[in-house]
Design a protein around this motif. Structure first.
Motif: not given
Length: 298
Positions: A104, A146-147, A150-151, A157-158, A160, A165-166, A169
């Motif tokens: 990303y 990214l958050a 992702a949403e 994305l736990e 972050a 995690a990143d 995602a």
């Protein structure tokens, strides 16, 4: 291969059946100067349920700033007894092989990986795909952190701002964007120029709880996002937006310049002043658009 997988691969043949989803956490924004403190690589294999993971905390032999710790949760104590990037470079390269790499804001990760591998006398030739660029083409969103993406894609994305995690995602957002677009053609998502005067910086006060509260930022030139979007993202981080460069400026974001405004040099008066102040010893960071996006997405 089960029928669902076979149907997916037949419908979306342009998505690589195997790729590495990767993320790095770093001591700063400048590849070659700053260091990687965490790396995670996940081997996505659409032909298998087995997705091996390579992850490591790394000792950069420099202190991690409080700002980086506040963003990532990674402390100096966590890194003291860890190996260096050079120690794990051969194993990481062997894990990735020659598979394509998905990240990303891939320019950021690629720059750091190339610099760190070069220090270990290893050449990195893998092709990179940028999940952020694809997301910008695929979705119309208020921002492309990214958050946020992702949403929108219903991707969990736990944890972050930690590499594993990143990376997971990023890999899933890449596939969701590719499915939406019908291709993985990474065309730079440039929009028509928007006049810099189209937004009033005073309408975007700094978020007092933002990580960079107390610091200032100035913009010059045109970005692929609107000036209002740039102001909003900067203000959310706590940055105070100023119209001109001074000795108190912390960041100058330099976009694409219009020649009839800045002349044949292509350098604005704001950048000239910032460079002069840097020569005098003032700590002003000059960022291009990719570096600004990395800052607001950190």
């Amino acid at each position: 291969m089960d029928e669902t997988t076979a149907n997916f691969l037949a419908k979306y043949p342009y998505i690589p059946t195997q790729f590495i989803a990767l993320d790095v956490e770093t001591t700063g924004l400048n590849a070659g100067e700053d260091k990687i403190i965490e790396v995670a690589a996940i081997k996505f294999n659409l032909l298998s349920n087995d997705h091996p993971v390579f992850e490591a905390l790394l000792n950069p032999h420099v202190k991690v700033s409080r700002q980086i710790t506040s963003i990532t949760g990674i402390t100096n104590e966590m890194l003291t007894d860890q190996e260096t990037f050079a120690d794990i470079a051969q194993d990481l390269k062997a894990f990735m092989g020659d598979l394509p790499i998905v990240a990303y804001n891939a320019k950021f990760d690629k720059g750091f990986l190339q610099a760190e591998f070069a220090n270990a006398d290893i050449t990195l030739n893998n092709h990179f795909h940028c999940a952020m660029n694809l997301a910008k083409l695929a979705f119309s969103l208020t921002n492309y952190k990214l958050a946020t993406v992702a949403e929108h894609c219903s991707v969990p994305l736990e944890g972050a701002h930690r590499a594993k995690a990143d990376a997971v995602a990023a890999g899933r957002v890449f596939m969701r964007s590719a499915v939406t677009l019908g291709h993985i053609n990474e065309v730079a998502p440039k929009k028509s120029f928007t006049k810099s005067s189209g937004a009033d910086h005073k309408a975007f006060p700094p978020n007092e709880y933002g990580e960079l509260f107390g610091q200032t930022i100035v913009f010059t030139g045109e970005l692929s996002i609107t000036r209002a979007e740039a102001f909003e993202a900067a203000a959310e981080l706590g940055l105070e937006i100023k119209s001109g460069v001074s000795k108190k400026t912390d960041y100058l974001v330099v976009g694409e310049q219009v020649e009839h405004l800045v002349g044949p040099t292509g350098i604005s008066s704001k950048q000239i002043k910032a460079e002069a102040l840097i020569d005098e010893g003032f700590d002003i960071q000059i960022l291009d658009e990719d570096e600004f996006m990395a800052l607001i997405e950190a």
